[in-house]
Design a protein around this motif. Structure first.
Motif, PDB file in Angstrom:
ATOM      1  N   CYS A  35       0.834  -1.209   0.000  1.00  0.00           N
ATOM      2  CA  CYS A  35       0.000   0.000   0.000  1.00  0.00           C
ATOM      3  C   CYS A  35       0.865   1.254   0.000  1.00  0.00           C
ATOM      4  CB  CYS A  35      -0.915   0.010   1.228  1.00  0.00           C
ATOM      5  SG  CYS A  35      -2.379  -1.004   1.084  1.00  0.00           S
ATOM      6  N   SER A  36       1.869   1.297   0.888  1.00  0.00           N
ATOM      7  CA  SER A  36       2.728   2.481   0.975  1.00  0.00           C
ATOM      8  C   SER A  36       3.546   2.662  -0.296  1.00  0.00           C
ATOM      9  CB  SER A  36       3.649   2.372   2.194  1.00  0.00           C
ATOM     10  OG  SER A  36       4.574   1.312   2.041  1.00  0.00           O
ATOM     11  N   GLN A  37       4.026   1.568  -0.884  1.00  0.00           N
ATOM     12  CA  GLN A  37       4.780   1.660  -2.135  1.00  0.00           C
ATOM     13  C   GLN A  37       3.903   2.184  -3.272  1.00  0.00           C
ATOM     14  OE1 GLN A  37       6.126  -2.395  -2.479  1.00  0.00           O
ATOM     15  NE2 GLN A  37       7.882  -2.092  -1.126  1.00  0.00           N
ATOM     16  N   SER A  38       2.637   1.789  -3.281  1.00  0.00           N
ATOM     17  CA  SER A  38       1.705   2.265  -4.315  1.00  0.00           C
ATOM     18  C   SER A  38       1.488   3.764  -4.180  1.00  0.00           C
ATOM     19  CB  SER A  38       0.364   1.532  -4.205  1.00  0.00           C
ATOM     20  OG  SER A  38       0.527   0.142  -4.317  1.00  0.00           O
ATOM     21  N   ILE A  39       1.319   4.246  -2.960  1.00  0.00           N
ATOM     22  CA  ILE A  39       1.071   5.669  -2.729  1.00  0.00           C
ATOM     23  C   ILE A  39       2.262   6.502  -3.182  1.00  0.00           C
ATOM     24  CG2 ILE A  39       0.695   7.400  -0.929  1.00  0.00           C
ATOM     25  CD1 ILE A  39      -0.827   5.199   0.641  1.00  0.00           C
ATOM     26  N   LEU A  40       3.479   6.002  -2.964  1.00  0.00           N
ATOM     27  CA  LEU A  40       4.697   6.745  -3.326  1.00  0.00           C
ATOM     28  C   LEU A  40       5.135   6.502  -4.763  1.00  0.00           C
ATOM     29  CD1 LEU A  40       6.701   6.186  -0.044  1.00  0.00           C
ATOM     30  CD2 LEU A  40       6.026   8.405  -0.956  1.00  0.00           C
ATOM     31  N   GLY A  41       4.499   5.548  -5.453  1.00  0.00           N
ATOM     32  CA  GLY A  41       4.913   5.230  -6.816  1.00  0.00           C
ATOM     33  C   GLY A  41       6.253   4.532  -6.883  1.00  0.00           C
ATOM     34  N   ILE A  42       6.556   3.691  -5.893  1.00  0.00           N
ATOM     35  CA  ILE A  42       7.850   2.989  -5.859  1.00  0.00           C
ATOM     36  C   ILE A  42       7.635   1.476  -5.822  1.00  0.00           C
ATOM     37  CG2 ILE A  42       9.180   4.868  -4.834  1.00  0.00           C
ATOM     38  CD1 ILE A  42       8.809   3.520  -2.095  1.00  0.00           C
ATOM     39  N   LEU A  43       6.600   0.996  -6.517  1.00  0.00           N
ATOM     40  CA  LEU A  43       6.355  -0.444  -6.583  1.00  0.00           C
ATOM     41  C   LEU A  43       7.495  -1.154  -7.314  1.00  0.00           C
ATOM     42  CD1 LEU A  43       2.559  -0.452  -7.447  1.00  0.00           C
ATOM     43  CD2 LEU A  43       3.572  -1.500  -5.421  1.00  0.00           C
ATOM     44  N   PRO A  44       7.750  -2.424  -7.002  1.00  0.00           N
ATOM     45  CA  PRO A  44       8.765  -3.187  -7.751  1.00  0.00           C
ATOM     46  C   PRO A  44       8.426  -3.231  -9.240  1.00  0.00           C
ATOM     47  CG  PRO A  44       8.051  -4.394  -5.792  1.00  0.00           C
ATOM     48  CD  PRO A  44       7.133  -3.224  -5.933  1.00  0.00           C
ATOM     49  N   GLY A  45       9.439  -3.525 -10.049  1.00  0.00           N
ATOM     50  CA  GLY A  45       9.257  -3.520 -11.502  1.00  0.00           C
ATOM     51  C   GLY A  45       8.239  -4.517 -12.012  1.00  0.00           C
ATOM     52  N   ASN A  46       8.014  -5.609 -11.269  1.00  0.00           N
ATOM     53  CA  ASN A  46       7.073  -6.631 -11.731  1.00  0.00           C
ATOM     54  C   ASN A  46       5.663  -6.418 -11.175  1.00  0.00           C
ATOM     55  OD1 ASN A  46       7.844  -7.253  -9.116  1.00  0.00           O
ATOM     56  ND2 ASN A  46       7.676  -9.468  -9.408  1.00  0.00           N
ATOM     57  N   ALA A  47       5.402  -5.273 -10.502  1.00  0.00           N
ATOM     58  CA  ALA A  47       4.091  -4.998  -9.915  1.00  0.00           C
ATOM     59  C   ALA A  47       3.293  -4.063 -10.823  1.00  0.00           C
ATOM     60  CB  ALA A  47       4.249  -4.370  -8.533  1.00  0.00           C
ATOM     61  N   ARG A  48       1.991  -4.290 -10.914  1.00  0.00           N
ATOM     62  CA  ARG A  48       1.092  -3.469 -11.728  1.00  0.00           C
ATOM     63  C   ARG A  48      -0.167  -3.150 -10.934  1.00  0.00           C
ATOM     64  NH1 ARG A  48       5.116  -3.758 -13.971  1.00  0.00           N
ATOM     65  NH2 ARG A  48       5.653  -4.352 -16.123  1.00  0.00           N
ATOM     66  N   ILE A  49      -0.627  -1.906 -11.043  1.00  0.00           N
ATOM     67  CA  ILE A  49      -1.929  -1.533 -10.488  1.00  0.00           C
ATOM     68  C   ILE A  49      -2.972  -1.793 -11.564  1.00  0.00           C
ATOM     69  CG2 ILE A  49      -3.333   0.346  -9.554  1.00  0.00           C
ATOM     70  CD1 ILE A  49      -0.798   1.624  -8.482  1.00  0.00           C
ATOM     71  N   ARG A  50      -3.793  -2.811 -11.363  1.00  0.00           N
ATOM     72  CA  ARG A  50      -4.771  -3.222 -12.384  1.00  0.00           C
ATOM     73  C   ARG A  50      -6.039  -2.392 -12.337  1.00  0.00           C
ATOM     74  NH1 ARG A  50      -1.742  -5.770 -16.025  1.00  0.00           N
ATOM     75  NH2 ARG A  50      -0.801  -7.708 -15.245  1.00  0.00           N
ATOM     76  N   ASP A  72       2.700   8.557 -14.433  1.00  0.00           N
ATOM     77  CA  ASP A  72       3.926   7.804 -14.682  1.00  0.00           C
ATOM     78  C   ASP A  72       4.762   7.741 -13.402  1.00  0.00           C
ATOM     79  OD1 ASP A  72       6.235   6.640 -15.576  1.00  0.00           O
ATOM     80  OD2 ASP A  72       6.760   8.231 -17.014  1.00  0.00           O
ATOM     81  N   PRO A  73       5.070   6.524 -12.879  1.00  0.00           N
ATOM     82  CA  PRO A  73       5.831   6.433 -11.626  1.00  0.00           C
ATOM     83  C   PRO A  73       7.261   6.944 -11.739  1.00  0.00           C
ATOM     84  CG  PRO A  73       5.527   4.251 -12.602  1.00  0.00           C
ATOM     85  CD  PRO A  73       4.672   5.199 -13.389  1.00  0.00           C
ATOM     86  N   ARG A  74       7.731   7.194 -12.978  1.00  0.00           N
ATOM     87  CA  ARG A  74       9.081   7.744 -13.151  1.00  0.00           C
ATOM     88  C   ARG A  74       9.054   9.160 -13.703  1.00  0.00           C
ATOM     89  NH1 ARG A  74      12.708   2.703 -15.591  1.00  0.00           N
ATOM     90  NH2 ARG A  74      12.243   1.224 -13.901  1.00  0.00           N
ATOM     91  N   GLY A  75       7.877   9.746 -13.824  1.00  0.00           N
ATOM     92  CA  GLY A  75       7.740  11.072 -14.399  1.00  0.00           C
ATOM     93  C   GLY A  75       7.997  12.189 -13.400  1.00  0.00           C
ATOM     94  N   PRO A  76       8.067  13.428 -13.885  1.00  0.00           N
ATOM     95  CA  PRO A  76       8.362  14.575 -13.007  1.00  0.00           C
ATOM     96  C   PRO A  76       7.239  14.877 -12.021  1.00  0.00           C
ATOM     97  CG  PRO A  76       7.832  15.297 -15.244  1.00  0.00           C
ATOM     98  CD  PRO A  76       7.957  13.814 -15.291  1.00  0.00           C
ATOM     99  N   GLU A  77       5.985  14.537 -12.367  1.00  0.00           N
ATOM    100  CA  GLU A  77       4.868  14.868 -11.494  1.00  0.00           C
ATOM    101  C   GLU A  77       4.942  14.090 -10.187  1.00  0.00           C
ATOM    102  OE1 GLU A  77       0.006  15.469 -11.802  1.00  0.00           O
ATOM    103  OE2 GLU A  77       1.085  14.380 -13.372  1.00  0.00           O
ATOM    104  N   ILE A  78       5.207  12.780 -10.252  1.00  0.00           N
ATOM    105  CA  ILE A  78       5.296  11.979  -9.035  1.00  0.00           C
ATOM    106  C   ILE A  78       6.564  12.318  -8.253  1.00  0.00           C
ATOM    107  CG2 ILE A  78       6.472  10.037 -10.158  1.00  0.00           C
ATOM    108  CD1 ILE A  78       3.912   9.823  -7.299  1.00  0.00           C
TER     109      ILE A  78
END
Length: 607
Positions: A35-50, A72-78
């Protein structure tokens, strides 16, 4: 994953409100950290929010709302949100902080990334934040590295890094799990104060129900990636509805449990005691009565610390890690040893295991009726003695080699000490696996395929391989969830009852010590300050340091909340204790038996 897709979170919904604290509760693997990784946009590379959304509203920007799950979890906005508006305190600060950069460098980096300001101004703000989180000398702390700080100070530095940009939401992921109760209370008090000053929302992730009772406004309980219960903290603690939550409460160690009362783990684990006769030979009564199992007399350990000066030469200061420590441990006794980090507990255990040489003193061991001086054993004699005493380490993850199978791990002590042939060692490994509640078919697996609780069971099996009579358990359950912790504690109690083992149980969790130990030793600044039977010590502590330790334990009860207003500045500083307990280099002290079997350190003026 290699075995297919795994649904880590399943339709999870909750709201974290401005200025409030929401506690996310559950065992390891329930989905809290995902949950915390999803909020921060730092999920592992093999994880997807469906499916679903993570809607973030910044009160400073009225009307603006961002769906973090859609950007985008790697974009400037996040990147602008992460660290600037939403920050996180990770569970293990030593792993989360760079060992190559100073504290000041790491904290100010977040500030310069998210705020436009001059370097001098940023460094000044960093010093102010270090002072705010409790560093006595912020200017000096700016130039220190993480490995130069204690666990409590590293955690404070992590909090400073998370709060330097005044975030709207703070995610605290197990912020106090590995800390002493007194340091834990200070950290919780600090988070509460900063939350009030900054009107900050807090998402508290923990498995400690005592912390939840003292910190949370609302509680969300997770199990296998799903929310099974949620509501106000008073309702959750006053009237838990879901069977899983009720089981969590029953698994928590509590003070004043009856002598026959046991913890109730969520999942039972049967131990196999069929081959006890092959593993252990009972002590004869004459051997038990002849002498204490372990007798420690005037044991001391000193270090010389040189202060910095011109050309690296400065004054030398003597650091007393352990000072004139004397204690007898009876055969078959379970003795608890408690105290804050740095009080000398681990140094003492290393000296008992001959991993450290003491500066002075003696250690005598009752080897089934033969009195041995441990400090006189060398070479082959020491090697032959080592099976008598074994150590169970704190961290089940780093205690086992990832390159060895469980079979190799358990049989390695037998190979080193040349016990039996290959067939005997294989049979002994199978018996030990059954003894600690694991299936023998798992022997060919590697440690990474086991949970933390299972790894700790493997560590206990390895420690029992050579049939020791005395076990030193150094924080054996501090890294485990409450339910797994209950399994391990019940296992240790069963093993002691069946095998007649002697335990030296080191822990900072006083409720755990109360459950496992018959007698408790309280240690501060390398000295014993109080000794008493566990029931008496926790019911009527006489020393001010012991009283402060017990007062700092967060209970999972809304009627026994911590007093955060209580000032404890001199808790671990003996010179500030009230008379007659005040200690200083100019005052001698000794243990006085104030009540039957209840000893307290007091001073006697020699002026």
């Amino acid at each position: 994953m290699p075995g297919g897709s795994i649904r880590a979170l399943d339709r999870v919904s909750f709201n974290v409100r401005e200025g409030k604290t929401l506690a996310l509760v559950g065992e390891s693997g329930s989905g809290k950290s995902v949950c915390s990784q999803s909020i921060l946009g730092i999920l592992p590379g093999n994880a997807r929010i469906r499916s679903g959304s993570i809607l973030f509203r910044d009160p400073a920007q009225a009307g603006s709302c961002v769906d973090i799950a859609a950007i985008d979890p790697r974009g400037p906005e996040i990147r602008q949100i992460r660290g600037g508006q939403i920050s996180i305190i990770f569970q293990e600060p030593m792993v989360s902080m760079s060992a190559m950069h100073t504290i000041g460098n790491q904290i100010s980096e977040a500030l310069f990334l998210h705020r436009k300001m001059k370097r001098a101004e940023g460094l000044e703000l960093t010093q102010e934040m270090l002072a705010l989180v409790g560093f006595r000398n912020p200017q000096q702390a700016m130039n220190l590295y993480p490995f130069e700080l204690s666990g409590g100070l590293r955690q404070r530095a992590m909090i400073a890094m998370a709060l330097i940009c005044h975030p709207v939401l703070l995610i605290a992921d197990e912020p106090t799990t590995a800390l002493d109760v007194t340091v834990q209370k200070q950290i919780l008090k600090l988070i509460r104060r900063l939350q009030a000053e900054l009107n900050m929302a807090v998402l508290l992730i923990t498995h400690d129900l005592g912390v939840v009772a003292n910190m949370a406004d609302e509680v969300v309980v997770m199990y296998h990636g799903r929310v099974v219960e949620k509501g106000p903290v008073e309702t959750i603690f006053g009237n838990p509805q879901h069977s899983y939550l009720q089981s969590l409460f029953r698994a928590v160690p509590r003070f004043n449990l009856g002598p026959e009362e046991r913890l109730s783990p969520i999942r039972s684990c049967e131990t196999g005691l069929a081959h006890i006769q092959e593993l252990y030979t009972p002590w004869a009564e004459s051997e038990r009565q002849q002498a204490p199992h372990l007798s420690i007399q005037n044991l001391s350990k000193q270090y010389l610390q040189r202060s910095s000066g011109w050309f690296g030469v400065g004054d030398e200061e003597v650091i007393h890690a352990v000072r004139d420590f004397s204690l007898d441990i009876a055969v078959g006794e379970s003795l608890g040893l408690v105290g804050e980090s740095g009080c000398g507990k681990t140094t003492l255990s290393k000296m008992l295991m001959r991993g450290l040489e003491p500066s002075s003193g003696s250690i005598f061991y009752n080897d089934r009726g033969i009195r041995r001086s441990l400090l006189e054993l060398e070479g082959r004699a020491l090697e032959q003695f080592r099976p008598r005493m074994q150590l169970v380490f704190q961290d089940p993850y780093s205690a086992l080699s990832p390159r060895m199978t469980v079979n190799d791990i358990i049989t390695e002590p037998l190979v080193i000490h040349q016990v039996g042939d290959k067939a005997f060692r294989q049979r002994r490994a199978q018996d030990l696996m059954e003894l600690v509640g694991l299936r023998p078919e798992l022997l060919n697996r590697y440690p990474h395929s086991f949970s933390g609780g299972q790894r700790q069971r493997i560590s206990i099996a390895r420690a029992l391989a050579l049939s020791p009579d005395l076990l030193i358990l150094d924080e054996p359950v501090s890294a485990l969830d409450v339910s797994v912790q209950a399994q391990i504690l019940n296992l240790l109690k069963d093993l002691q009852a069946e095998l007649g083992l002697t335990y030296l149980f080191i822990s900072h969790n006083l409720a755990v010590v109360d459950y496992i130990a018959e007698r408790v030793v309280v240690m501060c600044h390398g000295q014993i300050v109080e000794i008493a039977p566990s029931g008496e010590l926790f019911a009527r502590p006489l020393h001010p340091y012991t009283q402060a330790l017990i007062d700092a334990v967060p209970a999972p009860d809304m009627n026994q909340l911590l007093d955060f207003e209580l000032q404890e500045a001199g808790l671990a500083q003996p010179e500030f204790w009230p008379a007659p307990f005040t200690l200083s280099p100019h005052i001698s002290s000794h243990l006085v038996e104030l009540e039957p079997n209840h000893w307290v350190r007091m001073h006697t003026d020699e002026s």
